[in-house]
Write a protein that holds these residues in place. Structure first.
Motif, PDB file in Angstrom:
ATOM      1  N   TYR A   5     -13.843  -6.298  -5.357  1.00  0.00           N
ATOM      2  CA  TYR A   5     -11.962  -6.854  -5.576  1.00  0.00           C
ATOM      3  C   TYR A   5     -11.262  -7.044  -4.353  1.00  0.00           C
ATOM      4  O   TYR A   5     -10.289  -7.641  -3.815  1.00  0.00           O
ATOM      5  N   TYR A   6     -11.548  -5.863  -3.644  1.00  0.00           N
ATOM      6  CA  TYR A   6     -10.817  -5.901  -2.627  1.00  0.00           C
ATOM      7  C   TYR A   6     -11.447  -6.457  -0.464  1.00  0.00           C
ATOM      8  O   TYR A   6     -10.983  -6.259   0.331  1.00  0.00           O
ATOM      9  N   ARG A 213      -5.878  -5.388   2.803  1.00  0.00           N
ATOM     10  CA  ARG A 213      -6.798  -4.557   1.199  1.00  0.00           C
ATOM     11  C   ARG A 213      -7.409  -4.116   1.356  1.00  0.00           C
ATOM     12  O   ARG A 213      -8.461  -3.738   1.522  1.00  0.00           O
ATOM     13  N   PRO A 214      -6.919  -3.027   0.676  1.00  0.00           N
ATOM     14  CA  PRO A 214      -5.738  -2.746  -0.347  1.00  0.00           C
ATOM     15  C   PRO A 214      -5.033  -2.054   1.171  1.00  0.00           C
ATOM     16  O   PRO A 214      -5.148  -1.087   2.162  1.00  0.00           O
ATOM     17  N   GLN A 250      -5.358  -4.070 -10.777  1.00  0.00           N
ATOM     18  CA  GLN A 250      -5.299  -5.844 -10.382  1.00  0.00           C
ATOM     19  C   GLN A 250      -4.483  -5.703  -9.382  1.00  0.00           C
ATOM     20  O   GLN A 250      -3.619  -6.082  -9.499  1.00  0.00           O
ATOM     21  N   ASP A 252      -2.637  -4.600  -5.372  1.00  0.00           N
ATOM     22  CA  ASP A 252      -3.699  -4.515  -4.029  1.00  0.00           C
ATOM     23  C   ASP A 252      -2.463  -3.688  -2.661  1.00  0.00           C
ATOM     24  O   ASP A 252      -3.455  -3.305  -1.924  1.00  0.00           O
ATOM     25  N   THR A 253      -1.262  -2.625  -3.983  1.00  0.00           N
ATOM     26  CA  THR A 253      -1.107  -1.794  -3.291  1.00  0.00           C
ATOM     27  C   THR A 253      -1.422  -0.317  -4.954  1.00  0.00           C
ATOM     28  O   THR A 253      -0.847  -0.247  -5.159  1.00  0.00           O
TER      29      THR A 253
END
Length: 272
Positions: A5-6, A213-214, A250, A252-253
């Motif tokens: 995902y990241y 990311r992240p 879900q 991003d930070t």
């Protein structure tokens, strides 16, 4: 779970002591300088103290990886709960030798013989003992006696002792005054400051393949700092759990609430 995902190629916050991920804070850099000075000047005993999880073992592996192995033969003891005889046998085995003697005196003679041979071959021999707060007085005394082995010009064995703050208290005991007097290089690792913690998090994510990311919000980082007091192992544990929490929503930070969730889980595990 969150690697793909990241866009990460590996987990950035494993708690295993991987030298690749070593973050050289000013304190860690000073520690390496002390170790290098101690062995280059053949100071005999060198002591490195640090709180649980502050990165002593990772730093040690980094230090060993950067030694000139043409010059140094090394013996590394990670589990010091042993007798004097077991200590001597382990040193010989770590140096790649077949143990011949059985009694303590026979083993000391064999160690002395091997060390002399290595010195005559132009080698320096370095013994590193981790978790020294678990050493018995008898084994510490045996280490002191090993430090007596020498030629007219140099010690046959240089010894690095690494331990938790309790080891510093042990060394202050009157019965260890002879050993204490031989410690010429001594350094204590310090926890990370808050700015260093922020650099540390970005450093590990970048090494794991992260490209922006992240990210961790400032409130998330401050919460991690307060909870960990700058101890890398705790930072890793909380960051890993917080990343999982962020992934589950879900995000991003990594935010304050992700860290709160991670901290709740961490505290629950600590109490079991």
């Amino acid at each position: 779970m969150y690697e793909d995902y990241y866009g990460l190629i590996e987990l950035p916050f494993n708690i295993t002591p991987d030298p690749k991920f070593l973050y050289l804070s000013p304190s860690h850099q000073e520690a390496i300088q002390h170790l290098n000075y101690g062995i280059s000047e053949r100071k005999g005993f060198i002591v490195l103290i640090g709180e649980v999880g502050c990165g002593k073992t990772t730093l040690c592996r980094h230090f060993l990886n950067n030694l000139d192995h043409e010059q140094y033969d090394t013996a590394l003891i990670m589990n010091p709960r042993m007798t004097e005889t077991q200590l001597l046998r382990t040193i010989l085995e770590e140096l790649g030798e077949t143990v011949v003697g059985r009694s303590c005196n026979d083993l000391i003679s064999q160690v002395n013989k091997i060390l002399l041979e290595r010195i005559n071959q132009g080698k320096d021999i370095l013994l590193i003992v981790d978790e020294c707060q678990n050493l018995s007085f008898e084994v510490l005394e045996q280490l002191r006696l090993l430090s007596n082995l020498e030629t007219d010009k140099q010690k046959l064995l240089q010894i690095i002792l690494m331990g938790q703050p309790e080891f510093k208290d042990m060394l202050s005991e009157p019965r260890l005054r002879q050993l204490r007097q031989r410690i010429l290089v001594n350094y204590e690792l310090k926890p990370l400051t808050f700015p260093q913690l922020e650099h540390y998090i970005r450093h590990r994510i970048a090494l794991a393949g992260g490209l922006g990311r992240p990210q961790f919000s400032r409130w998330a980082s401050r919460t991690i700092y307060r909870a960990s007091q700058g101890i890398p192992r705790i930072i890793n544990n909380l960051c890993d759990k917080a990343l999982l929490a962020s992934f589950c929503r879900q995000g991003d930070t990594v935010n304050f609430w992700d860290v709160r969730r991670a901290l709740k889980e961490y505290n629950a595990l600590s109490l079991t």
